[in-house]
Design a protein around this motif. Structure first.
Motif, PDB file in Angstrom:
ATOM      1  N   PRO A 195      14.175  -3.118  35.193  1.00 52.61           N
ATOM      2  CA  PRO A 195      15.517  -3.638  34.986  1.00 52.61           C
ATOM      3  C   PRO A 195      15.311  -5.382  34.527  1.00 52.61           C
ATOM      4  N   ALA A 196      14.406  -5.930  35.304  1.00 53.35           N
ATOM      5  CA  ALA A 196      14.187  -7.364  34.954  1.00 53.35           C
ATOM      6  C   ALA A 196      14.257  -7.719  33.654  1.00 53.35           C
ATOM      7  N   THR A 197      13.336  -6.806  33.045  1.00 50.19           N
ATOM      8  CA  THR A 197      13.241  -6.959  31.546  1.00 50.19           C
ATOM      9  C   THR A 197      14.472  -7.076  30.620  1.00 50.19           C
ATOM     10  N   TYR A 198      15.556  -6.187  31.020  1.00 50.88           N
ATOM     11  CA  TYR A 198      16.775  -5.954  30.403  1.00 50.88           C
ATOM     12  C   TYR A 198      17.606  -7.229  30.710  1.00 50.88           C
ATOM     13  N   LEU A 199      17.555  -7.606  31.992  1.00 52.95           N
ATOM     14  CA  LEU A 199      18.361  -8.583  32.174  1.00 52.95           C
ATOM     15  C   LEU A 199      17.732 -10.121  31.641  1.00 52.95           C
ATOM     16  N   GLY A 200      16.309  -9.951  31.338  1.00 44.93           N
ATOM     17  CA  GLY A 200      15.773 -11.143  30.704  1.00 44.93           C
ATOM     18  C   GLY A 200      16.053 -11.139  29.451  1.00 44.93           C
ATOM     19  N   MET A 201      16.123  -9.937  28.491  1.00 48.22           N
ATOM     20  CA  MET A 201      16.634  -9.819  27.133  1.00 48.22           C
ATOM     21  C   MET A 201      17.911 -10.419  27.138  1.00 48.22           C
TER      22      MET A 201
END
Lengths: 281, 267
Positions: free
Chosen positions: A74-80
């Motif tokens: 999920p961190a990837t999507y938050l980052g995006m």
């Protein structure tokens, strides 16, 4: 009558699609596909043959696994969301005031001359040079990053708006004056639409620059969130495949943003001659 | 009319001076009273100017500024040569264009700074690493504009060149490249902005070692020397101003023949 004739000729032509015409269409897919296949094969061969150390550059299986891990995190999507959110907010925070002041400046010689030197001086400063200063004053906050993006975006929009106003067809302005259209109304009904063609041409490049600044702040300032911060995190954890996966993800996000920007540009300019009847670009 | 011209000139000169005086008055008198805790962040313009003179108008510039300029010029120069040559080749052939399309699509939208950690794995924190990254970042705007410029070659010009049997190298030298030049310049100019961002980021990244404006700013930050942070920004502003001026002169000279083209087309 003539219309029907040309149409029927066109139909007959289309039916007589020769093999060369078919190839002309197919090569648009085949040639790029060849490059993709060759490059991927070359990449893997270089690593398998040991020309490039796989501690520096992961093989395809390792890269695939890392991509899988990153894409389920999920961190990837938050980052995006953060990276793009900051870039877009900064873009708007810079573009809107820049263009509006530019419109006024283009119409009023006094305002233009008063601002000229200040703008010429501030414009070439790369926003990232402010990163050390701003990150101390405002901390690793979203506001600080939006400010930095906006600082980079505001000048090109200002200047483009000034040029845009100068290029307005004088007949349009005279017409507005003859009809007794007021100053403010002229600004929004004549000046803004005419200048928007000029302004729209810098949208695409500057969205890319906003993303560049957004990611730069993530890479440089510890304590930020975003795809750039994840990249640095993977790097600090010596997770090389993860770093490559993140670069691939950022490249795709960049493509998506660019595609959106082109669509926006087309939307803003659908009526303009440079976009009429043009499929390519 | 003449008085209006004079008034305009007066405004142009006076406004920046007024801004500086107001800035000075605010940082020297208002800020220390209203919010004394932040005064350290905002030194007065006088302090900044002194700092600037000490660090950049002295032999110190060889450590603080010149390395950055050299890296910038080398990286940007490489990108300009490679970008224009490749752009003309790719723009002239639809087969090459299609073959190169996936690579261009992948890299053009990628913020070049994400390559910093990757390139650093291979090259470490070196001059080669910095120059390579600057070149990689500025390549795409130059390349894309060169391709576009060659592709948008006017139909009449193309046909005339064929009628006059202008072939081979001459076709590039006298027809294609001159016609594409305005667009090539648009790309070169866009690349300056990108290259300036990347040169600063790449110097700030893992700074401390090495010279240049990036490490100057980074050391100033760790030492809480705010006058230095402002002086560094001032330096980059002046460098950009000079660079833009030179650019404008060259462009005017090279494109003297090129009249009445509007900015919608050129960018």
């Amino acid at each position: 009558m003539t219309m029907i004739e040309t149409r029927s000729v066109g139909l007959r032509d289309r039916r007589r699609l020769t093999s060369s015409a078919r190839w002309a269409r197919a090569r648009k897919l085949v040639l790029p596909a060849i490059t993709v296949v060759v490059l991927i094969a070359l990449y893997q061969t270089l690593i398998s043959a040991g020309v490039i150390d796989d501690r520096f550059m992961p093989g395809l299986p390792a890269l695939g696994t890392a991509l899988g891990v990153a894409l389920t995190d999920p961190a990837t999507y938050l980052g995006m969301a953060t990276t793009i959110g900051v870039a877009l907010a900064g873009f708007l925070a810079g573009a809107i005031p820049g263009a509006l002041i530019g419109l006024i400046s283009g119409r009023n010689a006094y305002v233009y001359r008063a601002l000229r030197f200040t703008v010429e001086f501030l414009r070439p400063i790369p926003a990232v040079a402010l990163v050390p200063l701003v990150s101390v004053i405002l901390g690793p906050t979203v506001q600080a990053r939006i400010f930095l993006c906006a600082f980079m975006i505001v000048w090109p929009f200002y200047i483009q708006a000034v040029y845009g106003v100068r290029a307005i067809n004088p007949v349009a302005l005279e017409t507005a004056r003859s009809f007794g259209v007021g100053r403010t109304e002229t600004l929004f009904r004549v000046v803004l639409p005419s200048a928007s063609a000029y302004i729209a041409t810098v949208v695409r490049l500057n969205i890319v620059i906003a993303v560049l600044v957004s990611v730069s702040t993530e890479i440089l300032v510890t304590g930020t969130t975003g795809l750039g911060s994840l990249l640095i995190e993977y790097g600090e954890g010596a997770n090389v495949p993860g770093m490559y996966a993140m670069v691939v993800i950022i490249a795709f996000v960049g493509m998506l943003v660019l595609w959106g920007a082109s669509a926006l540009e087309k939307l803003m300019l659908f009526w303009h001659e440079s976009h009429r009847g043009k499929e390519d670009k | 009319m003449k008085t209006k011209k004079r008034v305009l000139l007066a405004i142009e000169i006076a406004t920046p001076l007024i801004i500086i005086v107001l800035w000075w008055a605010y940082t020297a008198f208002v800020l220390p009273v209203s919010s004394p805790f932040v005064t350290i962040y905002y030194p007065t313009p006088v302090v900044i100017a002194e700092r600037f003179a000490e660090d950049f108008l002295s032999p110190e510039i060889l450590v603080n500024g010149v390395p950055t300029l050299v890296r910038f010029l080398v990286g940007y120069g490489i990108a300009a040569v490679v970008g224009i040559v490749l752009g003309v080749i790719i723009g002239s052939s639809s087969a090459v264009r299609l073959l190169s399309m996936p690579v261009i699509t992948f890299f053009r939208a990628m913020p070049a700074v994400v390559l910093i950690p990757i390139v650093t794995i291979f090259l470490g924190i070196t001059d080669a690493q910095k120059i390579l990254l600057i070149a990689l970042a500025s390549l795409w705007p130059i390349l894309l504009n060169a391709i576009d410029g060659v592709r948008s070659l006017d139909f009449t010009i193309r046909e005339s060149a064929i009628s006059y049997r202008i072939k081979g190298f001459d076709r590039y030298r006298f027809v294609i490249v001159p016609a594409a030049l305005p667009q090539i310049f648009a790309g070169l100019r866009a690349a300056v902005a990108v290259a300036l961002i990347v040169v600063v980021v790449v110097e700030l990244f893992g700074a401390g070692s090495g010279q240049g404006i990036g490490s100057y700013l980074a050391t100033a930050k760790t030492g809480f020397e705010f006058a230095k942070l402002w002086a560094g920004i001032l330096f980059l502003g002046i460098v950009g101003l000079i660079f833009n001026g030179i650019f404008l002169l060259v462009e005017r000279r090279v494109l003297r023949w090129h009249h009445g083209r509007n900015a919608v087309e050129a960018s």
